[in-house]
Design an enzyme around this catalytic site. Structure first.
Site, PDB file in Angstrom:
ATOM      1  N   ASP A 240     -13.333  -2.570   0.531  1.00  0.00           N
ATOM      2  CA  ASP A 240     -12.911  -3.914   0.086  1.00  0.00           C
ATOM      3  C   ASP A 240     -13.969  -4.632  -0.742  1.00  0.00           C
ATOM      4  O   ASP A 240     -13.645  -5.304  -1.718  1.00  0.00           O
ATOM      5  CB  ASP A 240     -12.648  -4.807   1.310  1.00  0.00           C
ATOM      6  CG  ASP A 240     -11.294  -4.561   1.935  1.00  0.00           C
ATOM      7  OD1 ASP A 240     -10.385  -4.078   1.243  1.00  0.00           O
ATOM      8  OD2 ASP A 240     -11.149  -4.870   3.131  1.00  0.00           O
TER       9      ASP A 240
ATOM     10  N   TYR B  53      -1.765 -11.330  -2.603  1.00  0.00           N
ATOM     11  CA  TYR B  53      -0.988 -10.808  -3.734  1.00  0.00           C
ATOM     12  C   TYR B  53       0.512 -10.965  -3.531  1.00  0.00           C
ATOM     13  O   TYR B  53       1.294 -10.732  -4.442  1.00  0.00           O
ATOM     14  CB  TYR B  53      -1.338  -9.338  -4.009  1.00  0.00           C
ATOM     15  CG  TYR B  53      -1.014  -8.393  -2.872  1.00  0.00           C
ATOM     16  CD1 TYR B  53      -1.961  -8.110  -1.888  1.00  0.00           C
ATOM     17  CD2 TYR B  53       0.233  -7.801  -2.766  1.00  0.00           C
ATOM     18  CE1 TYR B  53      -1.663  -7.263  -0.833  1.00  0.00           C
ATOM     19  CE2 TYR B  53       0.534  -6.944  -1.721  1.00  0.00           C
ATOM     20  CZ  TYR B  53      -0.421  -6.684  -0.758  1.00  0.00           C
ATOM     21  OH  TYR B  53      -0.117  -5.840   0.284  1.00  0.00           O
TER      22      TYR B  53
ATOM     23  N   THR C 247     -13.131 -23.194  10.717  1.00  0.00           N
ATOM     24  CA  THR C 247     -14.111 -23.153  11.807  1.00  0.00           C
ATOM     25  C   THR C 247     -15.488 -23.033  11.152  1.00  0.00           C
ATOM     26  O   THR C 247     -15.909 -21.941  10.777  1.00  0.00           O
ATOM     27  CB  THR C 247     -13.853 -21.921  12.703  1.00  0.00           C
ATOM     28  OG1 THR C 247     -12.451 -21.861  12.978  1.00  0.00           O
ATOM     29  CG2 THR C 247     -14.635 -21.981  13.986  1.00  0.00           C
TER      30      THR C 247
ATOM     31  N   GLY D 243     -12.793 -11.773   8.444  1.00  0.00           N
ATOM     32  CA  GLY D 243     -13.276 -10.456   8.004  1.00  0.00           C
ATOM     33  C   GLY D 243     -13.388 -10.362   6.497  1.00  0.00           C
ATOM     34  O   GLY D 243     -14.422  -9.929   5.953  1.00  0.00           O
ATOM     35  N   ALA D 244     -12.345 -10.796   5.792  1.00  0.00           N
ATOM     36  CA  ALA D 244     -12.333 -10.675   4.328  1.00  0.00           C
ATOM     37  C   ALA D 244     -13.363 -11.618   3.700  1.00  0.00           C
ATOM     38  O   ALA D 244     -14.079 -11.237   2.766  1.00  0.00           O
ATOM     39  CB  ALA D 244     -10.940 -10.984   3.805  1.00  0.00           C
TER      40      ALA D 244
ATOM     41  N   SER E 201       0.808  -1.228   0.000  1.00  0.00           N
ATOM     42  CA  SER E 201       0.000   0.000   0.000  1.00  0.00           C
ATOM     43  C   SER E 201       0.843   1.281   0.000  1.00  0.00           C
ATOM     44  O   SER E 201       0.507   2.219  -0.714  1.00  0.00           O
ATOM     45  CB  SER E 201      -0.968   0.002   1.190  1.00  0.00           C
ATOM     46  OG  SER E 201      -1.997  -0.922   0.948  1.00  0.00           O
TER      47      SER E 201
ATOM     48  N   GLY F 130     -12.958 -19.424   3.472  1.00  0.00           N
ATOM     49  CA  GLY F 130     -12.635 -18.411   4.479  1.00  0.00           C
ATOM     50  C   GLY F 130     -13.868 -17.665   4.942  1.00  0.00           C
ATOM     51  O   GLY F 130     -14.723 -17.298   4.132  1.00  0.00           O
TER      52      GLY F 130
ATOM     53  N   LYS G 210      -9.797  -5.098  10.889  1.00  0.00           N
ATOM     54  CA  LYS G 210     -10.991  -4.606  10.181  1.00  0.00           C
ATOM     55  C   LYS G 210     -12.300  -4.815  10.949  1.00  0.00           C
ATOM     56  O   LYS G 210     -13.224  -4.023  10.813  1.00  0.00           O
ATOM     57  CB  LYS G 210     -11.091  -5.278   8.815  1.00  0.00           C
ATOM     58  CG  LYS G 210      -9.964  -4.890   7.887  1.00  0.00           C
ATOM     59  CD  LYS G 210     -10.086  -5.609   6.554  1.00  0.00           C
ATOM     60  CE  LYS G 210      -8.820  -5.410   5.740  1.00  0.00           C
ATOM     61  NZ  LYS G 210      -8.932  -6.046   4.422  1.00  0.00           N
TER      62      LYS G 210
ATOM     63  N   THR H  59      -5.659  -3.094   7.982  1.00  0.00           N
ATOM     64  CA  THR H  59      -5.614  -4.421   7.383  1.00  0.00           C
ATOM     65  C   THR H  59      -5.565  -5.459   8.504  1.00  0.00           C
ATOM     66  O   THR H  59      -5.787  -5.111   9.674  1.00  0.00           O
ATOM     67  CB  THR H  59      -4.458  -4.504   6.357  1.00  0.00           C
ATOM     68  OG1 THR H  59      -4.522  -5.771   5.709  1.00  0.00           O
ATOM     69  CG2 THR H  59      -3.088  -4.316   6.989  1.00  0.00           C
TER      70      THR H  59
END
Ligand code: ATR
Length: 307
Positions: free
Chosen positions: A132, A249, A183, A160-161, A28, A157, A77, A73
């Site tokens: 996001d 990434y 989980t 948060g994301a 970033s 997943g 978040k 990040t």
């Protein structure tokens, strides 16, 4: 604030930052400083390793020092939802904050971004946004040419994301959404929210029995060199997948993307998502359209090396 981007930091220079833990891998700063330079702003963007226990104090510190804005990040978040003064609709809807804008009151009492003040008042509030969710949908469309409406998706997943991505994909009108998480109770919770908000989406927890157009990795598996694949290929072989988007990434080619390519899948890493969430954050802070090309170039150079 506009004019030529000064080479040297001075007493007039303003700051933005990303907080994460860990944060050394972040691209970033390279991307945002290229964006600030292209806009001719005398601002700088830096990265700080902030432990979650210190997040509240670190946000208060940036406020006291009159920073323009912050990105958050992993793992901040979700925590930040309870730490900001005001939540934008985007943060409320997608259940996470990845961008904070600092604001002060103008002479009429209206809250305005700090960029609008030459002399910034001391009474400052934090305004939390989520950039996001829109970025993931845009990056999937651009990089994999997938139409999300009506698509069949397997999402790995439910942190948060993963949660933000699942809600966004459901609101984009995917047909089937299969959620898998280590989980599984967390995946069940996301599935419940989607059933409530988007009853037309067929959402289930566990591997699908038929092929999917998109496999999306929102777990952190793949960040470290010896990580295992984020999915169980015995339960769901990659030949059942058309395209893979990995939110990671760095490394630019995760074991999942390598394995997918061997099976003939189209693949993309998380660079496009990083670009679009960062571009939107810069727009929120600066009030100007983000210089996407300059930001993309800086990002690619940072992640792939100079060409
Ligand atoms: P983010 O904000 O990036 O989503 P997070 O909320 O910590 O970060 O979520 C990390 C995700 O990666 C979660 O889905 C997590 O699974 P759990 O919910 O079971 O913790 C997943 N993850 C992390 N390490 C993992 C591992 N070793 N094996 C499988 N999944 C893992």
């Amino acid at each position: 604030m506009s004019g030529l981007f000064p080479k040297n930091i001075s007493a007039a220079t303003r700051f933005c930052a990303v907080y994460g833990h860990p944060v050394q891998h972040s691209a970033s700063p390279a991307m945002q400083n290229a964006g600030l330079a292209a806009l001719g702003l005398d601002w700088r963007y830096v990265a700080f390793d902030v432990h979650p226990e210190n997040l509240r104090a670190a946000i208060a510190g940036a406020k006291a020092m009159k920073f323009v804005g912050l990105n958050l990040t992993v793992p901040h978040k979700l925590l930040a939802l309870d730490l900001v003064d005001v939540l934008d609709d985007s943060a409320r809807r997608w259940g996470a904050v990845n961008t904070i804008r600092f604001e002060a009151r103008d002479a009429g009492g209206a809250w305005k971004p700090l960029r609008e003040f030459a002399d910034v008042p001391d009474d400052i509030r934090t305004h939390g946004f989520n950039t996001d969710a829109d970025a993931i949908a845009r990056a999937i469309r651009e990089d994999l040419k997938i139409e999300l409406r009506g698509a069949r998706v397997l999402l790995l997943g439910a942190g948060g994301a993963g949660r933000a991505a699942a809600l966004k994909l459901a609101h984009e009108g995917v047909d089937e959404l299969h959620l898998v998480n280590r989980t599984s109770a967390k995946a069940e919770e996301v599935a419940r929210d989607i059933r409530e908000q988007c009853p037309d989406v067929r959402v289930s927890v566990g591997y699908p029995e038929t092929p999917v157009e998109l496999l999306l990795n929102a777990t952190s598996l793949g960040l470290k060199p010896d990580d295992s694949l984020p999915l169980d290929v015995k339960a769901f072989p990659l030949r059942m997948v058309d395209a893979i988007y990995d939110m990671i990434y760095r490394p630019a080619e995760t074991p999942l993307l390598k394995a997918g390519q061997l099976e003939g899948c189209r693949v993309a890493n998380g660079l496009g998502m990083l670009l679009h969430q960062g571009a939107k954050a810069l727009e929120i802070w600066s009030g100007q359209p983000a210089p996407l090309d300059a930001m993309r170039r800086a990002l690619e150079e940072n992640v792939y090396g100079a060409k």
